[in-house]
Motif scaffolding. Structure first.
Motif, PDB file in Angstrom:
ATOM      1  N   GLY A 118      29.673 -31.873  29.666  1.00  0.00           N
ATOM      2  CA  GLY A 118      30.201 -30.931  30.638  1.00  0.00           C
ATOM      3  C   GLY A 118      30.603 -29.597  30.046  1.00  0.00           C
ATOM      4  N   LEU A 119      30.684 -29.522  28.717  1.00  0.00           N
ATOM      5  CA  LEU A 119      31.063 -28.282  28.037  1.00  0.00           C
ATOM      6  C   LEU A 119      29.857 -27.483  27.568  1.00  0.00           C
ATOM      7  N   GLY A 120      28.665 -27.974  27.879  1.00  0.00           N
ATOM      8  CA  GLY A 120      27.450 -27.355  27.360  1.00  0.00           C
ATOM      9  C   GLY A 120      27.220 -25.924  27.798  1.00  0.00           C
ATOM     10  N   LYS A 121      27.744 -25.535  28.967  1.00  0.00           N
ATOM     11  CA  LYS A 121      27.549 -24.166  29.421  1.00  0.00           C
ATOM     12  C   LYS A 121      28.419 -23.187  28.654  1.00  0.00           C
ATOM     13  N   ALA A 122      29.512 -23.663  28.126  1.00  0.00           N
ATOM     14  CA  ALA A 122      30.475 -22.766  27.480  1.00  0.00           C
ATOM     15  C   ALA A 122      30.332 -22.707  25.965  1.00  0.00           C
ATOM     16  N   TYR A 123      29.731 -23.756  25.347  1.00  0.00           N
ATOM     17  CA  TYR A 123      29.712 -23.842  23.880  1.00  0.00           C
ATOM     18  C   TYR A 123      28.339 -24.251  23.355  1.00  0.00           C
ATOM     19  N   ASP A 124      28.086 -23.807  22.121  1.00  0.00           N
ATOM     20  CA  ASP A 124      26.864 -24.197  21.406  1.00  0.00           C
ATOM     21  C   ASP A 124      27.133 -25.290  20.380  1.00  0.00           C
ATOM     22  N   ARG A 125      28.319 -25.263  19.786  1.00  0.00           N
ATOM     23  CA  ARG A 125      28.678 -26.230  18.748  1.00  0.00           C
ATOM     24  C   ARG A 125      30.082 -26.757  19.031  1.00  0.00           C
ATOM     25  N   ILE A 126      30.213 -28.090  19.023  1.00  0.00           N
ATOM     26  CA  ILE A 126      31.514 -28.736  19.169  1.00  0.00           C
ATOM     27  C   ILE A 126      31.768 -29.554  17.915  1.00  0.00           C
ATOM     28  N   ILE A 127      32.879 -29.271  17.254  1.00  0.00           N
ATOM     29  CA  ILE A 127      33.275 -29.964  16.032  1.00  0.00           C
ATOM     30  C   ILE A 127      34.394 -30.939  16.382  1.00  0.00           C
ATOM     31  N   LEU A 128      34.205 -32.215  16.059  1.00  0.00           N
ATOM     32  CA  LEU A 128      35.217 -33.236  16.324  1.00  0.00           C
ATOM     33  C   LEU A 128      35.931 -33.599  15.027  1.00  0.00           C
ATOM     34  N   ASP A 129      37.241 -33.398  14.984  1.00  0.00           N
ATOM     35  CA  ASP A 129      38.052 -33.858  13.852  1.00  0.00           C
ATOM     36  C   ASP A 129      38.586 -35.233  14.240  1.00  0.00           C
TER      37      ASP A 129
END
Length: 249
Positions: A118-129
């Motif tokens: 669902g965050l694909g429209k706003a971001y290109d890369r998501i980093i999970l800590d």
């Protein structure tokens, strides 16, 4: 829901604590935003909230981190700008201590993956800590990530932990994100570390460095205050390799 094909999720994960996961997450998020000019989100899933403490501009903990998973809450309402240009943050707090139980009770094995989509429209890369351990949360992470980076200290215990993760993935079967082991906190003066590097010469290496220790006092990634340090260079090289893998897949 149609997924943004440009979106990629990179999880920083280890069975063991104390291997540098937050250091990796912060510096790779910075490289994503500053070097690759990617729209970057850092999602802190660790209840210790070290990444949140380092780069959050809002230190008023709300104990709402698990609300994303348990309630009908718009995930975008919990996203905050970080102190680093180009990096947004979903903060961690102590409510995440109950996340494993919540995932178990929900019984939704791809809850995290669907939220990320669902965050694909706003971001290109998501980093999970990610928090350490083989848990319900790690199950969610392995289903959601496109790449899992595993920091490994060059020691028998840390390398054994990596082996346990590999065995776990084989036992659970099915598809999972590719694993990229990276040597962390390397001191080439130590014979044990040199031997480990010789045994896995293709693994990326992040050195032990005073600049890395200074991150906690500066509350910044290496690229923001020590861009010419060897550790900053190695993180930039690691990120370049990550981007190459992601665009190739």
């Amino acid at each position: 829901m149609v997924r943004n094909t440009d979106l990629a999720t990179i999880a920083i994960y280890s069975l063991k604590g104390g291997v540098g996961k937050t250091t990796f997450a912060i510096n790779l998020a910075w490289a994503s935003a500053a070097i690759s000019k990617r729209r970057t989100l850092l999602w802190d899933l660790d209840p210790q909230a070290a990444a949140t403490w380092l780069i959050s501009g809002d230190q008023t903990g709300r104990d709402e981190a698990t609300a994303i998973f348990s309630k009908d809450v718009d995930i975008e309402t919990l996203i905050r700008p970080s102190t680093m240009p180009g990096i947004d943050l979903i903060a961690a707090d102590t409510s995440l201590r109950g996340l494993d139980r919540l995932f178990f009770e929900l019984g939704k094995k791809k809850r995290l993956a669907r939220l990320i989509d669902g965050l694909g429209k706003a971001y290109d890369r998501i980093i999970l800590d990610c928090p350490p351990g083989l848990t319900e949360t790690s199950e969610q992470v392995l289903r959601a990530a496109d790449l899992v980076i595993v920091p490994v200290i060059p020691s028998p215990l840390s390398q054994r932990a990596l082996g346990e993760v590999a065995r776990y993935l084989v036992q659970r079967g099915g598809g999972h994100a590719p694993i990229l082991p990276v040597y962390s906190m390397v001191d080439r003066r130590r014979a044990l570390h040199r031997a480990a590097l010789e045994s896995q010469p293709d693994w990326p290496v992040i050195p032990m460095a005073s600049a890395v220790e200074q991150m906690t006092s500066k509350r910044k990634p290496l690229g923001a205050f020590a861009s010419r340090s060897p550790a900053a260079h190695e993180f930039a090289q690691l990120w370049t390799g990550v981007e190459r893998r992601l665009t190739r897949s």
